[in-house]
Motif scaffolding. Structure first.
Motif, PDB file in Angstrom:
ATOM      1  N   LEU A 142      16.528   3.951 -15.916  1.00  0.00           N
ATOM      2  CA  LEU A 142      15.265   3.558 -14.886  1.00  0.00           C
ATOM      3  C   LEU A 142      14.635   1.711 -14.812  1.00  0.00           C
ATOM      4  O   LEU A 142      14.514   1.853 -15.824  1.00  0.00           O
ATOM      5  N   VAL A 143      14.491   0.765 -14.317  1.00  0.00           N
ATOM      6  CA  VAL A 143      13.449  -0.138 -14.802  1.00  0.00           C
ATOM      7  C   VAL A 143      12.498   0.558 -13.821  1.00  0.00           C
ATOM      8  O   VAL A 143      12.570   0.194 -12.132  1.00  0.00           O
ATOM      9  N   GLY A 144      11.521   0.622 -14.333  1.00  0.00           N
ATOM     10  CA  GLY A 144       9.903   1.193 -13.140  1.00  0.00           C
ATOM     11  C   GLY A 144      10.436   2.175 -12.246  1.00  0.00           C
ATOM     12  O   GLY A 144      11.097   3.189 -13.120  1.00  0.00           O
ATOM     13  N   LEU A 145      10.317   2.455 -10.982  1.00  0.00           N
ATOM     14  CA  LEU A 145      11.198   3.286 -10.873  1.00  0.00           C
ATOM     15  C   LEU A 145      12.670   3.964 -10.017  1.00  0.00           C
ATOM     16  O   LEU A 145      13.109   4.399  -8.786  1.00  0.00           O
ATOM     17  N   VAL A 146      13.213   2.496 -10.379  1.00  0.00           N
ATOM     18  CA  VAL A 146      14.271   1.885  -9.774  1.00  0.00           C
ATOM     19  C   VAL A 146      15.036   2.048 -10.288  1.00  0.00           C
ATOM     20  O   VAL A 146      15.427   1.626 -12.068  1.00  0.00           O
ATOM     21  N   ASP A 147      16.347   2.805  -9.602  1.00  0.00           N
ATOM     22  CA  ASP A 147      17.537   3.021 -10.769  1.00  0.00           C
ATOM     23  C   ASP A 147      18.766   1.998 -10.422  1.00  0.00           C
ATOM     24  O   ASP A 147      18.972   1.519  -9.219  1.00  0.00           O
ATOM     25  N   LEU A 148      18.701   0.805 -11.071  1.00  0.00           N
ATOM     26  CA  LEU A 148      19.352  -0.232 -11.001  1.00  0.00           C
ATOM     27  C   LEU A 148      21.641  -0.135 -11.177  1.00  0.00           C
ATOM     28  O   LEU A 148      21.439  -0.957 -10.413  1.00  0.00           O
ATOM     29  N   ARG A 149      21.289   0.860 -11.450  1.00  0.00           N
ATOM     30  CA  ARG A 149      23.229   1.088 -11.240  1.00  0.00           C
ATOM     31  C   ARG A 149      22.991   1.749  -9.900  1.00  0.00           C
ATOM     32  O   ARG A 149      23.759   1.091  -9.359  1.00  0.00           O
ATOM     33  N   ALA A 150      22.173   2.100  -9.215  1.00  0.00           N
ATOM     34  CA  ALA A 150      22.486   2.925  -8.046  1.00  0.00           C
ATOM     35  C   ALA A 150      22.663   1.511  -7.113  1.00  0.00           C
ATOM     36  O   ALA A 150      23.234   1.224  -6.046  1.00  0.00           O
ATOM     37  N   ALA A 209       9.092  -3.734  -3.688  1.00  0.00           N
ATOM     38  CA  ALA A 209       9.544  -3.451  -4.256  1.00  0.00           C
ATOM     39  C   ALA A 209       9.395  -3.915  -6.083  1.00  0.00           C
ATOM     40  O   ALA A 209       9.380  -3.341  -7.159  1.00  0.00           O
ATOM     41  N   THR A 210       8.815  -4.670  -5.388  1.00  0.00           N
ATOM     42  CA  THR A 210       7.501  -5.156  -6.757  1.00  0.00           C
ATOM     43  C   THR A 210       7.198  -4.546  -7.471  1.00  0.00           C
ATOM     44  O   THR A 210       6.695  -3.581  -8.801  1.00  0.00           O
ATOM     45  N   VAL A 211       5.649  -3.201  -6.077  1.00  0.00           N
ATOM     46  CA  VAL A 211       5.350  -1.949  -7.137  1.00  0.00           C
ATOM     47  C   VAL A 211       5.975  -1.329  -7.995  1.00  0.00           C
ATOM     48  O   VAL A 211       6.290  -1.414  -9.008  1.00  0.00           O
ATOM     49  N   HIS A 212       7.262  -1.138  -7.104  1.00  0.00           N
ATOM     50  CA  HIS A 212       7.713  -0.068  -8.081  1.00  0.00           C
ATOM     51  C   HIS A 212       8.757  -0.355  -8.477  1.00  0.00           C
ATOM     52  O   HIS A 212       9.170   0.492 -10.321  1.00  0.00           O
ATOM     53  N   LEU A 213       9.154  -2.265  -9.630  1.00  0.00           N
ATOM     54  CA  LEU A 213       9.557  -2.339 -10.208  1.00  0.00           C
ATOM     55  C   LEU A 213       9.104  -2.184 -11.555  1.00  0.00           C
ATOM     56  O   LEU A 213       8.992  -2.015 -12.662  1.00  0.00           O
ATOM     57  N   ALA A 214       7.716  -2.140 -11.026  1.00  0.00           N
ATOM     58  CA  ALA A 214       6.392  -2.627 -12.161  1.00  0.00           C
ATOM     59  C   ALA A 214       6.211  -1.237 -12.845  1.00  0.00           C
ATOM     60  O   ALA A 214       4.677  -0.412 -13.849  1.00  0.00           O
ATOM     61  N   THR A 215       5.945   0.337 -12.040  1.00  0.00           N
ATOM     62  CA  THR A 215       6.504   1.375 -12.579  1.00  0.00           C
ATOM     63  C   THR A 215       6.382   1.946 -13.383  1.00  0.00           C
ATOM     64  O   THR A 215       8.075   1.036 -13.532  1.00  0.00           O
ATOM     65  N   ALA A 216       5.483   2.062 -14.103  1.00  0.00           N
ATOM     66  CA  ALA A 216       6.402   3.306 -15.499  1.00  0.00           C
ATOM     67  C   ALA A 216       7.620   4.110 -15.118  1.00  0.00           C
ATOM     68  O   ALA A 216       7.214   5.011 -14.098  1.00  0.00           O
ATOM     69  N   ALA A 217       9.027   4.092 -15.303  1.00  0.00           N
ATOM     70  CA  ALA A 217       9.720   4.996 -15.813  1.00  0.00           C
ATOM     71  C   ALA A 217       9.226   6.646 -15.723  1.00  0.00           C
ATOM     72  O   ALA A 217       8.766   6.956 -16.375  1.00  0.00           O
ATOM     73  N   PRO A 218       9.800   7.633 -14.576  1.00  0.00           N
ATOM     74  CA  PRO A 218       9.414   9.234 -15.361  1.00  0.00           C
ATOM     75  C   PRO A 218      10.672   9.534 -16.263  1.00  0.00           C
ATOM     76  O   PRO A 218      11.834   8.800 -16.941  1.00  0.00           O
ATOM     77  N   ALA A 219      10.267   9.884 -16.933  1.00  0.00           N
ATOM     78  CA  ALA A 219      11.337  10.933 -18.164  1.00  0.00           C
ATOM     79  C   ALA A 219      11.571  12.229 -18.021  1.00  0.00           C
ATOM     80  O   ALA A 219      10.675  12.928 -17.007  1.00  0.00           O
ATOM     81  N   ALA A 266       0.404  -1.298  -0.134  1.00  0.00           N
ATOM     82  CA  ALA A 266       0.069   0.431  -0.059  1.00  0.00           C
ATOM     83  C   ALA A 266       1.237   1.307   0.220  1.00  0.00           C
ATOM     84  O   ALA A 266       0.334   2.082  -0.816  1.00  0.00           O
ATOM     85  N   GLY A 267       1.847   1.536   0.620  1.00  0.00           N
ATOM     86  CA  GLY A 267       2.926   2.170   0.436  1.00  0.00           C
ATOM     87  C   GLY A 267       3.287   2.910  -0.270  1.00  0.00           C
ATOM     88  O   GLY A 267       3.705   3.849  -1.097  1.00  0.00           O
ATOM     89  N   ALA A 268       3.793   1.681  -1.121  1.00  0.00           N
ATOM     90  CA  ALA A 268       4.331   1.915  -2.628  1.00  0.00           C
ATOM     91  C   ALA A 268       3.430   2.087  -3.561  1.00  0.00           C
ATOM     92  O   ALA A 268       4.232   2.988  -4.342  1.00  0.00           O
ATOM     93  N   PHE A 269       2.338   2.239  -3.343  1.00  0.00           N
ATOM     94  CA  PHE A 269       1.267   2.346  -4.577  1.00  0.00           C
ATOM     95  C   PHE A 269       1.009   4.165  -3.948  1.00  0.00           C
ATOM     96  O   PHE A 269       0.824   4.784  -4.688  1.00  0.00           O
ATOM     97  N   ALA A 270       1.195   4.313  -2.808  1.00  0.00           N
ATOM     98  CA  ALA A 270       0.941   5.611  -1.957  1.00  0.00           C
ATOM     99  C   ALA A 270       2.119   6.472  -2.991  1.00  0.00           C
ATOM    100  O   ALA A 270       1.123   7.657  -3.571  1.00  0.00           O
TER     101      ALA A 270
END
Length: 267
Positions: free
Chosen positions: A212-220, A193-203, A90-94
């Motif tokens: 980014l993969v979803g909202l996640v910076d995998l490099r970092a 984490a599952t929710v964040h990875l499935a979210t569209a990346a910002p531009a 729920a927090g990730a969706f928020a």
């Protein structure tokens, strides 16, 4: 240069995971905000999501190498873990819906309130169980799982900021409270984490996604984990012997550093 800084912060994250139960949030959010400054207002949202992914790996690894006798304190805690997971989702969706500035300043405000709480309210610097050793530590009530999971995932702070003070006041020494924070953090951060990875990346301004993969910076996240995991393994095998009161004051000091870092990096 960014990569070296992230590796260095990863080393620090591994240390805080073992010593304080911080799987990443309080330490990684400020530095990922800095590393992803090209995202502008979206940097905090990406930092929270990246922090949650780092917490999954750090907390999972730290839990796996924690002695079973320590984890036995969570026996019968299935309902608590399930509610933490539900709250984490729920927090990730928020986080997806909230304005980035709200997430940033809510992080600062909550950390500052937590710092004031551990310093001013009785029970953290000298927990009940140390004053009366014959009284066994209390279990955390399952009903706290949903709100703790939701707020921790929304801010990207992990479960330790709420569970470590709660377990201290329930009578656990810092060493045990920090160790138990890791499985609790894992429970809430995995669905988040599952929710964040499935979210569209910002531009960025020209409409191009910024690595980014979803909202996640995998490099970092990868750089942080490369620094953290060896430290976790080393400190679990050779745990430092820190006096409990010093350990508690160090926890409070780290909170103070994070409040300052996030306030100075504010949008």
């Amino acid at each position: 240069m960014d990569l070296l800084v992230l590796l260095g912060v990863g080393l620090l994250t591994g240390t805080t995971t073992v010593l304080f139960g911080f799987g990443g949030g309080f330490v990684t959010v400020p530095v990922v905000v800095w590393a992803d400054s090209a995202l502008g207002g979206e940097a905090t949202r990406a930092a929270v999501a990246t922090s949650v992914v780092v917490m999954v790996v750090n907390a999972g690894f730290a839990t796996a190498v924690t002695p079973r006798r320590t984890l036995a304190a969570l026996r019968g805690g299935g309902p608590l873990l399930l509610l933490l997971a539900a709250g984490g989702a729920a927090g990730a969706f928020a986080t997806r819906l909230a304005p980035p500035a709200l997430t940033h300043w809510a992080f600062v405000a909550y950390t500052a309130v937590t710092l004031a709480d551990v310093l001013l309210r009785p029970g953290f610097l000298r927990p009940r169980g140390q004053a009366a050793s014959s009284v066994p530590p209390r279990a955390l009530p399952a009903l706290v799982g949903a709100p703790v999971g939701a707020l921790a995932a929304f801010l990207g702070v992990g479960g330790s900021v709420m569970t470590v003070p709660a377990m201290r006041r329930a009578g656990h020494p810092m060493r045990v409270a920090a160790a138990l924070a890791n499985p609790l953090t894992l429970a809430l951060s995995l669905p988040a984490a599952t929710v964040h990875l499935a979210t569209a990346a910002p531009a960025v301004a020209d409409g191009t996604p910024v690595g980014l993969v979803g909202l996640v910076d995998l490099r970092a996240a990868t750089a942080l984990l490369l620094g953290a995991l060896p430290v976790i393994a080393l400190l679990r095998r050779h745990p430092p012997h820190i006096p409990d009161r010093v350990h508690a004051w160090a926890y409070a000091g780290l909170l103070g550093v994070v409040v300052a870092a996030m306030a100075l990096s504010g949008p």
